[in-house]
Design an enzyme around this catalytic site. Structure first.
Site, short mmCIF file in Angstrom:
data_model
loop_
_atom_site.label_atom_id
_atom_site.label_comp_id
_atom_site.label_asym_id
_atom_site.label_seq_id
_atom_site.Cartn_x
_atom_site.Cartn_y
_atom_site.Cartn_z
CE LYS A 104 -3.50 -2.16 -0.45
NZ LYS A 104 -3.97 -2.03 -1.82
N GLY A 120 2.29 2.31 -3.07
CA GLY A 120 2.42 2.73 -4.47
C GLY A 120 3.33 1.81 -5.28
CB SER A 168 -3.99 2.73 1.95
OG SER A 168 -4.00 1.95 0.81
CB SER A 181 -12.61 7.34 -4.83
OG SER A 181 -13.52 6.47 -5.42
CE1 TYR A 182 -8.59 6.03 1.28
CE2 TYR A 182 -8.73 4.27 -0.34
CZ TYR A 182 -7.97 5.10 0.46
OH TYR A 182 -6.60 5.00 0.44
N1 LIG Z 1 -0.34 6.34 -10.06
C1 LIG Z 1 -0.99 5.64 -9.14
N2 LIG Z 1 -2.10 4.96 -9.44
C2 LIG Z 1 -2.76 4.27 -8.49
N3 LIG Z 1 -2.36 4.20 -7.19
C3 LIG Z 1 -1.25 4.89 -6.86
C4 LIG Z 1 -0.53 5.62 -7.81
N4 LIG Z 1 0.53 6.17 -7.19
C5 LIG Z 1 0.46 5.82 -5.91
N5 LIG Z 1 -0.60 5.04 -5.70
C6 LIG Z 1 -0.98 4.48 -4.40
O1 LIG Z 1 -0.70 3.11 -4.43
C7 LIG Z 1 -1.53 2.52 -3.43
C8 LIG Z 1 -1.51 1.04 -3.62
O2 LIG Z 1 -0.21 0.63 -3.25
P1 LIG Z 1 0.44 -0.70 -3.74
O3 LIG Z 1 0.39 -0.78 -5.20
O4 LIG Z 1 1.77 -0.80 -3.11
O5 LIG Z 1 -0.57 -1.76 -3.11
S1 LIG Z 1 -0.34 -3.33 -2.94
O6 LIG Z 1 0.32 -3.53 -1.69
O7 LIG Z 1 0.40 -3.82 -4.06
O8 LIG Z 1 -1.72 -3.86 -2.91
C9 LIG Z 1 -2.86 3.18 -3.65
O9 LIG Z 1 -3.55 3.11 -2.44
P2 LIG Z 1 -5.12 3.46 -2.35
O10 LIG Z 1 -5.21 4.91 -2.69
O11 LIG Z 1 -5.50 3.17 -0.95
O12 LIG Z 1 -5.83 2.59 -3.33
C10 LIG Z 1 -2.47 4.58 -4.08
O13 LIG Z 1 -2.60 5.53 -3.06
#
Ligand SMILES: Nc1ncnc2c1ncn2[C@@H]1O[C@H](COP(=O)(O)OS(=O)(=O)O)[C@@H](OP(=O)(O)O)[C@H]1O
Length: 721
Positions: free
Chosen positions: A455, A457, A548, A680-681
């Protein structure tokens, strides 16, 4: 040692009851021979010559036998201790001389003067008696003394009992000698029984005397225990299951017709082929034909150094470490000892062979039939070794069946059960025994691991990084959310062939599994397989990543998260403040969720583990918050760190208003990550934010300090005013 350092060390040892072990040497330019140890009533003598040593009776000397005198030490440059007060100091090793006053080569300061216990040695461990006392001291210092066993299990295998060229093989008289020696060895090693390995095809393959030797051995078969090789000393890695099953069955028929007592489910593969690196087909055939449950190898994790060989369990077969005793198939005469006869003598008289027995609870030695023919060097070697152990130690040597040894071994070293894969292509011995399907010149392993935490990125980072033409990522595994989750996960059991199948050549080949960062086994396993890889860790505000995580669970309809309804309820339960009337089941589930939300954000806690296995120079930190806002800029910096040619990421990454995140540009269109990434939350409330901030504050300040100290840039979100 500078005064200030010494003071700090002493203080630490005093407060935490940690003993100190010191090796004291003579100072070359010092005019004084007799010196008082600073802050102590103890005196020491420099530049001393020692001829005779005596192990003293002391509760600290467990393995070292008290009261035996060692003559002919004949070496100088010892520091000896003078002890006027037997209430404060207890001698461990004394020096015998004609002088009236008694001096000591090792002494135990019981800490009555300043509350710190010390064991002082006046010589380094190149002297074997000092080494033996040091071994006892170490066990005492580690607190093992009371649980420490004096039992040592010893097994001697005679591999390839029928394999050997004419003129090198055993004859009837050698078999008689073997029987006599087995009885003799039982005086030193309780229940001692030779274990004989056979490849039936070579039975009666010598001249007439040697054939008679084979026949007589089979007549005497019930005196020994027997274990199978292959029918013709075959190399397992070259064959598939069907072939291996056939040749093992043939060997089994031979054993049955010769009435060889094959017990204990023990087998040894010729030249250790197939054991490690593992050849699954061989394990399968072993189980089917012989129901093998124990074997041994010299090859795990590597042949050298022998002292670091360890055990593992694969497909329900316990693999124990096997020791070499300096006897090879060509060692048939005293003159033939590799590196000369003196080398063997010194090895068993206080050298490597002696310490193999001292330091290993179970020692399995490998010998060959030739070592029992001609000058019968194996008999000479082991008889002298056992006598030496009896003379100088309190150890009790015993033989037991390999199954019992395996049980004992994995009871003592329970953490070793899972094999740790190493790269066979970088070990010259392993390279020659990998299965033909494993092609070293074509196999690819990553040189960059994006380890998480989750979580932060990591998916976006991976997706953007692969825009670079010199970068390739692992192909996905649909069973574990696209990630391979190899290190520390259940896919690890699939082995390296499976793992390497997911990569293709490129300058930077990376694997991203965000589960690695806080997995306790991942660093060790990764370092064993890809020791030179770079390890990328994303630094992201742990409060945001916890939130997240919680949203991730909600999106996945996790019943625990849904029943809590908010992260605060989860945190309350974790802190022991669950609302009255909450079921125990819910409290447990919420605590589990809390762990998952919080653990990965305690950066230094996990970082410490990675740094045990990787140097800081291989760790790459990436600011996750900056990446979220300015991915192209962060990637530009990363590419520089990875020594890759520059790439215009800004051209291929654009912000999507509808997604609210940056996305890749593909054929002039924005291609964003799926709905599971960048959800989105409702934003986190200020109160929860503060609460999480408080939870992570100590961890964050430790991370801040660490980054400053290491000269790494500190992310903006971590800056402490
Ligand atoms: N460009 C882009 N597009 C989408 N998401 C982005 C991006 N950059 C950073 N993030 C943030 O990445 C969060 C998800 O992290 P991970 O990919 O490391 O998650 S996981 O552990 O592999 O499930 C995700 O968390 P959430 O916002 O909670 O969905 C994003 O905040």
């Amino acid at each position: 040692m500078p005064k200030w350092n010494k003071q700090t060390l002493d203080e630490y040892c005093y407060v935490y009851h940690v003993p100190i072990i010191s090796f004291i040497g003579s100072k070359s330019g010092d005019r004084y021979q007799r010196i008082q140890v600073k802050g102590s009533s103890l005196h020491l003598w420099q530049h001393q010559t020692v001829d005779r040593l005596l192990v003293e009776k002391s509760s600290l000397n467990k393995v070292a036998k008290a009261g035996v005198e060692r003559r002919g030490v004949s070496s100088n440059q010892w520091v000896l201790f003078e002890n006027d007060d037997s209430t404060k100091f207890e001698p461990l090793l004394s020096v015998l001389s004609d002088e009236k006053s008694k001096l000591f080569a090792a002494i135990w300061d019981k800490g009555q003067e300043d509350g710190v216990q010390r064991v002082l040695f006046g010589h380094n461990i190149t002297d074997w008696t000092v080494k033996l006392i040091f071994y006892d001291t170490l066990n005492w210092a580690l607190g093992n003394s009371s649980s420490f066993s004096l039992e040592r299990f010893v097994e001697i295998d005679i591999d390839d009992i029928f394999v050997g060229a004419q003129g090198t093989r055993i004859v009837e008289e050698d078999v008689r000698a073997l029987l006599r020696c087995q009885n003799e060895f039982r005086k030193y090693v309780q229940n001692f029984t030779f274990m004989l390995g056979f490849s039936g095809s070579y039975f009666r393959n010598g001249d007439s005397d040697e054939d008679r030797g084979d026949e007589y051995l089979v007549e005497m078969a019930s005196n020994f225990l027997w274990f199978p090789h292959m029918w013709r000393h075959n190399h397992a890695h070259e064959h598939n299951f069907t072939y291996l099953e056939a040749i093992m069955s043939q060997n089994k028929l031979f054993a049955e017709s010769m009435k060889l007592p094959v017990k204990h489910g023990y087998a040894i593969a010729p030249q250790h082929d197939g054991v490690f690196p593992v050849h699954e087909e061989m394990y399968k055939a072993w189980k089917k034909v012989w129901n093998v449950s124990v074997t041994a190898t010299e090859e795990y994790p590597h042949f050298k150094p022998p002292s670091e060989r360890r055990g593992f369990i694969y497909k329900n077969v316990s693999v124990l470490p096997r020791q070499t005793c300096g006897l090879y198939t060509h060692t048939q005469f005293f003159d033939d000892y590799p590196d000369g006869f003196d080398k063997v003598i010194s090895s068993l008289r206080g050298g490597d062979l002696f310490f193999t027995i001292v330091t290993n609870p179970v020692s399995i030695f490998m010998t060959h039939q030739q070592n029992y023919a001609h000058d019968r060097l194996a008999i000479y070697t082991f008889e002298n070794l056992f006598r030496f152990v009896r003379c100088w130690t309190n150890l009790r040597l015993r033989w037991q069946d390999p199954l019992a040894s395996a049980k004992e071994y994995f009871r003592l070293f329970s953490g070793e059960k899972f094999p740790i894969w190493t790269d066979p292509c970088t070990d010259s011995r392993h390279r020659t025994i990998v299965p033909p399907t494993f092609n070293c010149s074509a196999r690819v392993l990553p040189n960059l691991l994006i380890v998480g935490p989750q979580k932060t990125g990591t998916t976006a980072l991976s997706s953007f990084l692969t825009l670079h033409p010199d970068v390739s990522q692992n192909s996905p595994d649909p069973r574990s959310f696209e990630e391979l989750q190899f290190f520390g996960g259940s896919n690890y059991e699939n082995g390296i062939e499976w793992y390497s199948r997911h990569f293709r050549h490129s300058i930077v080949v990376f694997e991203k599994s965000a589960t690695y960062f806080d997995n306790p086994n991942a660093p060790k396993q990764a370092a064993a397989l890809v020791p030179n890889t770079k390890v990328l860790i994303v630094l992201y505000d742990p409060a945001k990543r916890a939130y997240s995580w919680f949203q991730h669970l909600i999106a996945h309809n996790d019943s625990g998260a849904l029943s809590a309804g908010s992260l605060d309820v989860i945190l309350d339960a974790n802190e022991g403040f669950a609302e009255e009337g909450t079921s125990l089941k819910n409290v447990e589930a919420w605590k589990k969720i809390a762990r998952r939300c919080l653990s990965g954000g305690r950066y230094t806690q996990h970082l410490e583990r990675w740094l045990q296995f990787f140097p800081l120079s291989q760790i790459v930190f990436l600011d996750g918050e900056k990446f979220l806002e300015k991915p192209a800029e962060v990637l530009h910096e990363l590419v520089e760190k990875l020594d890759l040619p520059a790439f215009d990421f800004a051209n291929y990454i654009k912000f999507s208003k509808s997604k609210g995140f940056h996305c890749r540009v593909v054929q002039n269109k924005l291609k964003c990550l799926g709905k599971g990434k960048g959800r989105s939350y409702a934003p986190m409330s200020e109160a929860t934010r503060m609460r999480l901030g408080k939870h992570f504050s100590l961890h964050n300040s430790a991370l801040h300090k660490f980054l400053r100290r290491s000269g790494e840039p500190v992310p903006k979100w971590l800056k402490i005013d």
